[in-house]
Design a protein around this motif. Structure first.
Motif, PDB file in Angstrom:
ATOM      1  N   UNK A   1      43.248  35.295  38.257  1.00 37.99           N
ATOM      2  CA  UNK A   1      42.038  35.858  38.833  1.00 37.99           C
ATOM      3  C   UNK A   1      41.913  35.467  40.305  1.00 37.99           C
ATOM      4  N   UNK A   2      41.092  36.201  41.025  1.00 41.64           N
ATOM      5  CA  UNK A   2      40.861  35.961  42.443  1.00 41.64           C
ATOM      6  C   UNK A   2      40.369  34.525  42.645  1.00 41.64           C
ATOM      7  N   UNK A   3      41.126  33.663  43.379  1.00 42.45           N
ATOM      8  CA  UNK A   3      40.717  32.262  43.550  1.00 42.45           C
ATOM      9  C   UNK A   3      39.451  32.099  44.358  1.00 42.45           C
ATOM     10  N   UNK A   4      38.978  33.189  45.002  1.00 39.13           N
ATOM     11  CA  UNK A   4      37.730  33.076  45.748  1.00 39.13           C
ATOM     12  C   UNK A   4      36.516  33.098  44.827  1.00 39.13           C
ATOM     13  N   UNK A   5      36.708  33.542  43.596  1.00 37.98           N
ATOM     14  CA  UNK A   5      35.622  33.534  42.624  1.00 37.98           C
ATOM     15  C   UNK A   5      35.355  32.107  42.166  1.00 37.98           C
ATOM     16  N   UNK A   6      34.122  31.802  41.762  1.00 35.83           N
ATOM     17  CA  UNK A   6      33.855  30.471  41.206  1.00 35.83           C
ATOM     18  C   UNK A   6      34.796  30.176  40.036  1.00 35.83           C
ATOM     19  N   UNK A   7      35.230  28.946  39.943  1.00 40.73           N
ATOM     20  CA  UNK A   7      36.150  28.575  38.874  1.00 40.73           C
ATOM     21  C   UNK A   7      35.563  28.871  37.503  1.00 40.73           C
ATOM     22  N   UNK A   8      34.265  28.697  37.354  1.00 43.34           N
ATOM     23  CA  UNK A   8      33.627  28.950  36.059  1.00 43.34           C
ATOM     24  C   UNK A   8      33.845  30.390  35.604  1.00 43.34           C
ATOM     25  N   UNK A   9      33.828  31.347  36.544  1.00 43.47           N
ATOM     26  CA  UNK A   9      34.046  32.751  36.180  1.00 43.47           C
ATOM     27  C   UNK A   9      35.499  33.007  35.823  1.00 43.47           C
TER      28      UNK A   9
END
Length: 346
Positions: A2-10
């Motif tokens: 997943x996109x690493x810019x997203x929060x890790x929780x997501x």
């Protein structure tokens, strides 16, 4: 991924609390408690004799599980206990506080050798991975999330177990040894740098130097004051075998390099020789290329010889970007053991 810019929780997604495993050979599973310390020491000694006779878990290392503020033994540990009270399996999941470029959940576990091959390790690892996911899912940092695990090269069953669980082999590490009695060349001294024995007055400067020196090391994150104080204040820390490089930085003297060593006497029987263990070697980037690390290690080897130790030992990333492996082998260190690091990335 997943996109690493997203929060890790997501990126981790739903991560329900781990379910306590079941196994017919285990009378009960429960968190580890301080009262388990003696039995845990015996358990790890049994594991070490088969998996890594050259080292064994120390009392200090086990105490960290119950004393470090970022570890909750009730949620982060699990032991499988037989009817007679012996620990058959032990696992722990640690989420260190240093998280500048990476959030790491580190899983560590083992099963007593005489009950292996029955599925106990698979069930323990399942619990550990569920807890690790739960830890990562609690972070909203836009950073990579890793579940990390380590296995000795001589433990193919452990490699297979981790790979079946979805972890990928990412790195090889070597344990190196060198006879302390062999002559060592101190090398030319840098006039700007003073090589001095460890002194507590440099504790914080050494911690900051460690964090700066390891920024470009694979998987490394900063060490906080709590863990650093435990390290340099631990019963195995060897001030007489540890050395610092001191130099002027912005008008004041600071630590710019270090060799920090332990004296792990409980390891000597399995190794077959007395030794030091160099826990940390590093030079901050602006001071590299001046022979500082070589000079520090040479001083360490001289101190080992003077104390009557037979060998110096250390671990190194086979792909260390600073050329550390070449430095060590150039000083006469030789590969004696190896182990692997595995990662599941989010």
């Amino acid at each position: 991924m997943a996109d690493p810019r997203l929060p890790l929780s997501r990126r981790v997604g739903a991560a329900p609390a781990p379910t306590v495993p079941e196994h017919p050979d285990v009378d009960r599973w429960r968190p580890a408690v301080p009262g388990d310390l003696d039995e845990l020491l015996a358990f790890h000694a049994d594991v070490a004799r088969v998996d890594h006779p050259n080292w064994v878990e120390s009392r200090d290392e086990l105490l960290e599980t119950f004393e470090l503020s970022h570890v909750d033994p009730r949620r982060d540990t699990l032991v499988g206990v037989a009817e007679d009270g012996r620990i058959l399996a032990s696992g722990a999941v640690f989420l260190p506080p240093g998280q500048e470029t990476l959030v790491r959940s580190i899983v560590a576990g083992a099963v007593r050798p005489e009950v292996r091959g029955r599925g106990i390790g698979r069930r323990l690892l399942g619990w550990e991975l569920a807890r690790a996911r739960e830890q990562l899912a609690a972070s909203d940092k836009p950073l990579p999330g890793w579940i990390m695990a380590h296995a000795e090269e001589v433990s193919p069953d452990a490699h297979a177990l981790l790979e079946r669980a979805g972890l990928e082999l990412r790195r090889h590490f070597f344990t190196l040894e060198r006879e302390a009695a062999r002559p060592v060349d101190l090398g030319s001294a840098d006039e700007e740098v003073a090589i001095v024995p460890w002194s507590a007055e440099w504790t914080e400067s050494a911690r900051l130097a460690r964090n700066a020196a390891f920024v470009d090391h694979w998987g490394s994150q900063s060490t906080d004051e709590e863990r650093w104080t435990r390290f340099v204040g631990g019963e195995q820390f060897a001030p007489g075998l540890s050395f610092l490089a001191i130099a002027p930085v912005d008008g004041r003297d600071e630590v710019v390099g270090f060799v920090l060593a332990l004296r792990n006497e409980q390891d000597w029987a399995g190794q077959g020789f007395s030794s030091s263990y160099v826990q940390l070697v590093g030079v901050v980037r602006p001071w590299r290329g001046r022979g500082i690390a070589r000079h520090l290690l040479a001083r360490h080897l001289e101190a080992c010889r003077d104390e009557g130790l037979e060998k110096a030992t250390l671990d190194v990333d086979a792909e260390n970007p600073t050329g550390a492996l070449g430095l060590y082998t150039g000083l006469g260190f030789e590969v004696a053991h190896s182990h692997r690091s595995y990662v599941l990335e989010f």
